[in-house]
Design a protein around this motif. Structure first.
Motif, short mmCIF file in Angstrom:
data_model
loop_
_atom_site.label_atom_id
_atom_site.label_comp_id
_atom_site.label_asym_id
_atom_site.label_seq_id
_atom_site.Cartn_x
_atom_site.Cartn_y
_atom_site.Cartn_z
N ASP A 125 0.83 -1.20 0.00
CA ASP A 125 0.00 0.00 0.00
C ASP A 125 0.87 1.26 0.00
O ASP A 125 0.55 2.25 -0.66
CB ASP A 125 -0.91 0.02 1.22
N TYR A 126 1.97 1.23 0.74
CA TYR A 126 2.87 2.37 0.77
C TYR A 126 3.53 2.60 -0.59
O TYR A 126 3.63 3.73 -1.07
CB TYR A 126 3.95 2.19 1.84
N LEU A 127 3.97 1.53 -1.22
CA LEU A 127 4.58 1.66 -2.54
C LEU A 127 3.57 2.22 -3.55
O LEU A 127 3.91 3.10 -4.36
CB LEU A 127 5.10 0.31 -3.03
N GLU A 128 2.35 1.72 -3.49
CA GLU A 128 1.31 2.21 -4.40
C GLU A 128 1.02 3.69 -4.13
O GLU A 128 0.81 4.47 -5.06
CB GLU A 128 0.04 1.38 -4.24
N ALA A 129 1.00 4.07 -2.86
CA ALA A 129 0.75 5.47 -2.50
C ALA A 129 1.83 6.38 -3.07
O ALA A 129 1.54 7.44 -3.63
CB ALA A 129 0.67 5.62 -0.98
N VAL A 130 3.10 5.98 -2.92
CA VAL A 130 4.20 6.79 -3.46
C VAL A 130 4.07 6.89 -4.98
O VAL A 130 4.24 7.97 -5.56
CB VAL A 130 5.57 6.17 -3.10
N PHE A 131 3.74 5.78 -5.62
CA PHE A 131 3.57 5.75 -7.08
C PHE A 131 2.48 6.73 -7.53
O PHE A 131 2.68 7.53 -8.45
CB PHE A 131 3.21 4.33 -7.52
N ASP A 132 1.33 6.69 -6.87
CA ASP A 132 0.21 7.55 -7.24
C ASP A 132 0.52 9.02 -6.97
O ASP A 132 0.15 9.91 -7.76
CB ASP A 132 -1.06 7.14 -6.48
N ILE A 133 1.17 9.30 -5.84
CA ILE A 133 1.51 10.69 -5.49
C ILE A 133 2.53 11.25 -6.48
O ILE A 133 2.43 12.41 -6.90
CB ILE A 133 2.05 10.76 -4.05
#
Length: 241
Positions: free
Chosen positions: A13-21
């Motif tokens: 979830d953290y990796l996906e959040a960084v990717f989206d941001i």
């Protein structure tokens, strides 16, 4: 690329959040990640340090966050799976966008590649021709099981008003307690936890947290032991009232 097995769902979830941001703002900061995931900045810093150690992000305190090649590969994979699931839930099953997003977030982590490929193919198929979608929706409506109620959560039917809060051991604060619910790791690591006395149903308390947040010290079976944050992430607990 590193094996995906060394990542928990929370880490993904953290990796996906960084990717989206990064896609939206070009750069990602701790504050942005905390706001997106609705967690404290201190929790973000601890998780980013773990991901940095594993080689998935570039991170140092007070700096921007960026994904390594391995981190970006996994983040993009999770992002694509989330997108396909959400679109299917909305278009095929007519689920509201908010509920579709929440369900996709929970289900994206367990998808194996053939399942993702099949769902992506199904989504592409129904998008090519509206008639395909109408035919599928009609077939689904005609073949729905008759013993399924319309409530979102089965516990509503069971009359359970107070739902147990299941979180990772990392989610407990200092001096908070919980009951071990499940260990979500492979057999070898689970066996090591059992040898340490960490088993289902045991009461556990966070007794001490290191100045930088890692490791933590827990009390269990009348003794104390130290765990790294990545180990604690694999232990689910029911938070005590």
């Amino acid at each position: 690329m590193k094996k995906k097995q060394d990542l928990s769902s929370a880490m993904e979830d953290y990796l996906e959040a960084v990717f989206d941001i990064e896609k939206r703002n070009s750069v990602a900061r701790v504050k942005d990640i905390a706001d997106r995931l609705k967690v404290k900045r201190s929790s973000v810093s601890v998780m980013l340090q773990l991901l940095n150690e594993k080689g998935y992000v570039y991170y140092s305190p007070y700096s921007i966050v960026s994904l390594t090649h391995a981190g970006r590969t996994i983040a993009e994979c999770i992002h694509n799976r989330h997108k396909v699931l959400k679109e299917l839930f909305i278009k095929l099953f007519e689920i509201g966008e908010e509920d579709a997003d929440k369900c996709a977030c929970k289900m994206e982590h367990g998808m194996i590649s053939p399942l993702y490929a099949g769902m992506a193919g199904l989504l592409a198929f129904i998008e090519k021709n509206k008639g395909n979608l109408d035919t599928l929706k009609k077939g689904i409506a005609e073949n729905k099981p008759t013993d399924v109620c319309e409530k979102k959560d089965c516990r509503e039917c069971a009359g359970t008003d107070k739902k147990p809060l299941i979180i990772s051991l990392n989610g407990l604060k200092k001096n908070e307690t919980g009951i071990i619910y499940k260990i979500i790791e492979d057999e070898a690591i689970a066996k090591r936890f059992i040898e340490m006395g960490i088993t289902d149903g045991q009461k556990v308390k966070i007794s001490k947290v290191a100045p930088l947040g890692d490791p933590i010290e827990i009390e269990i079976r009348n003794y104390r032991l130290s765990l790294r944050r990545n180990e604690a992430e694999s232990i689910l607990v029911e938070k005590a009232e």
